[in-house]
Write an enzyme that holds these catalytic residues in place. Structure first.
Site, PDB file in Angstrom:
ATOM      1  N   LYS A   1      37.010   6.819  23.101  1.00  0.00           N
ATOM      2  CA  LYS A   1      37.286   7.490  24.283  1.00  0.00           C
ATOM      3  C   LYS A   1      36.043   7.949  25.268  1.00  0.00           C
ATOM      4  O   LYS A   1      34.780   8.208  24.753  1.00  0.00           O
ATOM      5  CB  LYS A   1      37.934   8.763  24.065  1.00  0.00           C
ATOM      6  CG  LYS A   1      39.273   9.132  24.440  1.00  0.00           C
ATOM      7  CD  LYS A   1      39.920  10.119  23.624  1.00  0.00           C
ATOM      8  CE  LYS A   1      40.809  11.427  24.778  1.00  0.00           C
ATOM      9  NZ  LYS A   1      41.307  12.308  23.995  1.00  0.00           N
TER      10      LYS A   1
ATOM     11  N   ARG B   1      52.618  23.459  26.972  1.00  0.00           N
ATOM     12  CA  ARG B   1      52.746  23.875  28.447  1.00  0.00           C
ATOM     13  C   ARG B   1      54.130  23.639  28.902  1.00  0.00           C
ATOM     14  O   ARG B   1      54.951  24.302  29.812  1.00  0.00           O
ATOM     15  CB  ARG B   1      51.890  23.114  29.221  1.00  0.00           C
ATOM     16  CG  ARG B   1      50.400  23.647  29.106  1.00  0.00           C
ATOM     17  CD  ARG B   1      49.356  22.359  29.619  1.00  0.00           C
ATOM     18  NE  ARG B   1      49.514  21.309  28.963  1.00  0.00           N
ATOM     19  CZ  ARG B   1      48.691  20.250  29.275  1.00  0.00           C
ATOM     20  NH1 ARG B   1      47.882  20.352  30.082  1.00  0.00           N
ATOM     21  NH2 ARG B   1      48.771  19.215  28.551  1.00  0.00           N
TER      22      ARG B   1
ATOM     23  N   HIS C   1      43.234  26.889  27.132  1.00  0.00           N
ATOM     24  CA  HIS C   1      42.930  26.931  25.940  1.00  0.00           C
ATOM     25  C   HIS C   1      42.421  28.139  25.268  1.00  0.00           C
ATOM     26  O   HIS C   1      42.891  28.745  24.115  1.00  0.00           O
ATOM     27  CB  HIS C   1      41.494  25.954  25.647  1.00  0.00           C
ATOM     28  CG  HIS C   1      41.741  24.586  25.887  1.00  0.00           C
ATOM     29  ND1 HIS C   1      40.597  24.026  26.752  1.00  0.00           N
ATOM     30  CD2 HIS C   1      42.665  23.598  25.635  1.00  0.00           C
ATOM     31  CE1 HIS C   1      41.290  22.533  26.791  1.00  0.00           C
ATOM     32  NE2 HIS C   1      42.187  22.492  26.091  1.00  0.00           N
TER      33      HIS C   1
ATOM     34  N   SER D   1      42.477  19.918  31.281  1.00  0.00           N
ATOM     35  CA  SER D   1      41.177  19.329  31.415  1.00  0.00           C
ATOM     36  C   SER D   1      40.991  18.341  32.596  1.00  0.00           C
ATOM     37  O   SER D   1      40.308  18.216  33.227  1.00  0.00           O
ATOM     38  CB  SER D   1      40.579  19.008  30.163  1.00  0.00           C
ATOM     39  OG  SER D   1      40.500  19.970  29.216  1.00  0.00           O
TER      40      SER D   1
HETATM   41  O1  PNS Z   1      42.529  17.402  23.502  1.00  0.00           O
HETATM   42  P1  PNS Z   1      43.332  16.365  23.328  1.00  0.00           P
HETATM   43  O2  PNS Z   1      42.545  15.237  23.479  1.00  0.00           O
HETATM   44  O3  PNS Z   1      44.626  16.329  23.494  1.00  0.00           O
HETATM   45  O4  PNS Z   1      43.133  16.472  21.655  1.00  0.00           O
HETATM   46  C1  PNS Z   1      44.000  15.515  20.785  1.00  0.00           C
HETATM   47  C2  PNS Z   1      43.945  15.616  19.308  1.00  0.00           C
HETATM   48  C3  PNS Z   1      42.174  15.731  18.817  1.00  0.00           C
HETATM   49  C4  PNS Z   1      44.288  16.842  18.901  1.00  0.00           C
HETATM   50  C5  PNS Z   1      44.358  14.375  18.636  1.00  0.00           C
HETATM   51  O5  PNS Z   1      44.155  13.159  19.150  1.00  0.00           O
HETATM   52  C6  PNS Z   1      44.364  14.283  17.252  1.00  0.00           C
HETATM   53  O6  PNS Z   1      44.685  15.070  16.313  1.00  0.00           O
HETATM   54  N1  PNS Z   1      42.992  13.479  16.606  1.00  0.00           N
HETATM   55  C7  PNS Z   1      42.811  13.279  15.296  1.00  0.00           C
HETATM   56  C8  PNS Z   1      43.284  12.142  14.927  1.00  0.00           C
HETATM   57  C9  PNS Z   1      44.503  12.098  14.113  1.00  0.00           C
HETATM   58  O7  PNS Z   1      44.636  12.907  12.879  1.00  0.00           O
HETATM   59  N2  PNS Z   1      45.513  11.269  14.600  1.00  0.00           N
HETATM   60  C10 PNS Z   1      46.705  11.226  13.702  1.00  0.00           C
HETATM   61  C11 PNS Z   1      47.580  12.266  14.214  1.00  0.00           C
HETATM   62  S1  PNS Z   1      49.128  12.822  13.421  1.00  0.00           S
END
Ligand code: PNS
Length: 155
Positions: free
Chosen positions: A41, A91, A17, A128
């Site tokens: 979650k 990645r 990150h 993570s």
């Molecule tokens: O580190 P992560 O858990 O992979 O992060 C995921 C994250 C937070 C980037 C993704 O889940 C997200 O964008 N969540 C916000 C909810 C949202 O906007 N959902 C629609 C996506 S198009």
């Protein structure tokens, strides 16, 4: 003023990150690291701890702010903070398959573009989740996480 949002759970933040966020600061004037909390979650670390670890780790790099994102839409958060772009690290092709529809949906929702940065090969194998598993089973993850995270894994 060009502003980007780098979103994620950061549970916990790791060197993959950090490498992406640092590179993003060379492309944008400000990078907002948005620490998301999806209340359905299960996290290893509380939101406040995830934010604190990110702040401690990133404080030495200019142009970064760390903020809670909550559990709303990323596109809404980007609009609220006036972001021009979302930054995501890729990645591998699995990441691309997962991210591409979200990038298109986020652009549909508020017009925000997603900029993909290819992960450095040193960190392309870490996540993570993998680091949490290795640390929980007594493995050494110190090459991959900042000091603020090692301390919390040990406490
Ligand atoms: O580190 P992560 O858990 O992979 O992060 C995921 C994250 C937070 C980037 C993704 O889940 C997200 O964008 N969540 C916000 C909810 C949202 O906007 N959902 C629609 C996506 S198009």
């Amino acid at each position: 003023m060009r502003r980007a949002v780098c979103p994620g759970s950061f549970d916990p933040i790791h060197k993959g990150h950090i490498e992406i966020i640092a590179r993003a600061t060379r492309l944008f004037d400000e990078v907002v690291v948005a620490v998301s909390t999806n209340y359905s979650k299960q996290y290893r670390f509380e939101e406040s701890e995830r934010i604190e670890m990110a702040r401690q780790t990133l404080s030495s790099i200019a142009g970064i702010t760390v903020r809670p994102m909550g559990d709303g839409l990323l596109a809404d958060f980007c609009r609220d903070v006036g972001a021009d772009a979302i930054i995501k690290g890729l990645r591998n092709s699995t990441d691309f398959q997962y991210e591409a529809p979200m990038a298109t949906m986020n652009r549909h929702l508020t017009g925000v573009e997603t900029v993909f940065l290819i992960a450095d090969s040193h960190y392309a194998h870490i996540s993570s989740s993998l680091l949490k598993e290795v640390a929980a089973l007594g493995g050494d993850v110190s090459d991959y996480v900042p000091r603020a995270v090692i301390q919390r894994f040990e406490s």
